[in-house]
Design an enzyme around this catalytic site. Structure first.
Site, PDB file in Angstrom:
ATOM      1  N   LYS A  52       0.848  -1.206   0.000  1.00  0.00           N
ATOM      2  CA  LYS A  52       0.000   0.000   0.000  1.00  0.00           C
ATOM      3  C   LYS A  52       0.879   1.252   0.000  1.00  0.00           C
ATOM      4  O   LYS A  52       0.604   2.224  -0.698  1.00  0.00           O
ATOM      5  CB  LYS A  52      -0.958  -0.024   1.198  1.00  0.00           C
ATOM      6  CG  LYS A  52      -2.074  -1.039   1.008  1.00  0.00           C
ATOM      7  CD  LYS A  52      -2.904  -1.289   2.257  1.00  0.00           C
ATOM      8  CE  LYS A  52      -3.874  -2.448   2.004  1.00  0.00           C
ATOM      9  NZ  LYS A  52      -4.655  -2.835   3.183  1.00  0.00           N
ATOM     10  N   GLN A  96      -4.592  -1.451   9.458  1.00  0.00           N
ATOM     11  CA  GLN A  96      -4.563  -2.767   8.803  1.00  0.00           C
ATOM     12  C   GLN A  96      -5.249  -3.818   9.689  1.00  0.00           C
ATOM     13  O   GLN A  96      -4.922  -3.962  10.859  1.00  0.00           O
ATOM     14  CB  GLN A  96      -3.105  -3.175   8.520  1.00  0.00           C
ATOM     15  CG  GLN A  96      -2.955  -4.483   7.772  1.00  0.00           C
ATOM     16  CD  GLN A  96      -3.541  -4.448   6.359  1.00  0.00           C
ATOM     17  OE1 GLN A  96      -3.364  -3.493   5.606  1.00  0.00           O
ATOM     18  NE2 GLN A  96      -4.250  -5.508   5.997  1.00  0.00           N
ATOM     19  N   ASP A 119     -10.648   3.114   3.806  1.00  0.00           N
ATOM     20  CA  ASP A 119     -11.049   1.714   3.623  1.00  0.00           C
ATOM     21  C   ASP A 119     -12.568   1.586   3.486  1.00  0.00           C
ATOM     22  O   ASP A 119     -13.083   0.538   3.111  1.00  0.00           O
ATOM     23  CB  ASP A 119     -10.605   0.872   4.837  1.00  0.00           C
ATOM     24  CG  ASP A 119      -9.313   0.107   4.574  1.00  0.00           C
ATOM     25  OD1 ASP A 119      -9.028  -0.192   3.403  1.00  0.00           O
ATOM     26  OD2 ASP A 119      -8.603  -0.188   5.555  1.00  0.00           O
TER      27      ASP A 119
END
Ligand code: NDP
Length: 275
Positions: A52, A96, A119
């Protein structure tokens, strides 16, 4: 002739579009910084985080890394999230998942400023999505919509079956397909006679989390099959939730693993980072 959908190439297209957009926005004085938080040292999560950050670099946006030890407390993580919420330089926050078991994931997700929730896991963003308001899009499902559209696969009016009802994949997938005017069925572990349900699908999205479970018996001839699963088989090779060798000969289009849905998730994350 079967068509293998090239997720890697489509993801690259999207990343290049993002890179161009970032260059244009920079000229107008807009800057973006993604804060990436990793708790512990799970090998898969460490690789995802690294990819990422590399992707941010590729499109020309900054990323900040926060690596917390496995034994960090929920309070410590909440404090960090709060600091990032108020840090004006930070435009996106990504924690995460999965988090260590002693930390309540829902609590952490809900603590993230919804305007920085790249997200798209925050209840407010999922709520907005469900009532058709604009905003962030959930990365994996939005990536699948892009895969279909950019492969010229019509969604409107199609019979779509999603196997899986998780908050991250199955449910938001169904919402996005509905927004594209498909007719949706969601199947899950309590669904009776799964093959009978999945055989109705013009477009079958498989997010069941079981290696190679979906074989030819579950698929209608000429269906489009999208495989969300990522696993390692007994030989250590990557595989999906779909038994590719069994299904590919009868469907009209299919995503491979690797190189299908996986690369799209990061591409759509980048797209959320520069909204
Ligand atoms: P979950 O384990 O959270 O959800 C699995 C879903 O499948 C559940 O809804 C479950 O039903 C259902 N299910 C399980 N067994 C059966 C069965 N025998 N018949 C019918 N339904 C069943 O998984 P996720 O949604 O998080 O992920 C799904 C897959 O996608 C995984 O392989 C994961 O690794 C992968 N993934 C890939 C991503 C990517 O970027 N490519 C991103 C995210 C996930 P119930 O609700 O009743 O338990």
């Amino acid at each position: 002739m079967n068509k293998i959908i090239d997720g890697k190439a489509i993801a690259q297209q999207i990343k290049d579009e993002c890179r161009e957009k970032v260059a244009q926005l920079k000229d107008k004085g807009n800057k973006f910084t993604l804060a990436v938080v990793l708790v512990g040292s799970d090998p898969a999560s460490t690789v995802y985080v690294k990819n990422k950050k590399k992707a941010c670099e590729y499109i020309g946006i900054d990323s900040l890394s926060y690596e917390l030890p496995e034994e960090s407390s929920e309070e410590e993580l909440l404090k960090l999230v709060e600091e990032l919420n108020t840090n004006e330089k930070v435009t996106g926050i990504l924690v995460q998942l999965p988090l260590p078991k002693h930390i309540d994931e829902d609590k952490i997700i809900s603590a993230i400023d919804p305007n920085k929730d790249v997200d798209c896991f925050h209840p407010m963003n999922i709520g907005n999505l469900s009532i058709g308001r604009p905003g962030f899009l959930p990365c994996t499902p939005a990536g699948i919509i892009e895969l279909l559209k950019r492969s010229d696969i019509e969604i409107a009016g199609k019979e779509c079956v999603v196997i899986g009802r998780s908050n991250i994949v199955g449910k938001p997938m169904a919402l996005l397909l509905l927004r594209e005017n498909a007719t949706i069925t969601i199947a899950h572990s309590k669904t009776k006679d799964l093959a009978n349900v999945t055989k109705r699908a013009d477009i079958l999205i498989v997010a069941v989390g079981r290696p190679k479970m979906i074989t030819a018996e579950y698929v209608k001839e000429d269906a489009v099959v999208i495989d969300v699963g990522i696993h390692r088989d007994d030989n250590g090779k990557l595989c999906g939730d779909v038994d590719f060798m069994s299904v590919a000969p009868l469907c009209s289009a299919i995503t491979p693993v690797p190189g299908g849905v996986g690369p799209m998730t990061i591409a759509m994350l980048l797209s959320n980072c520069i909204v």
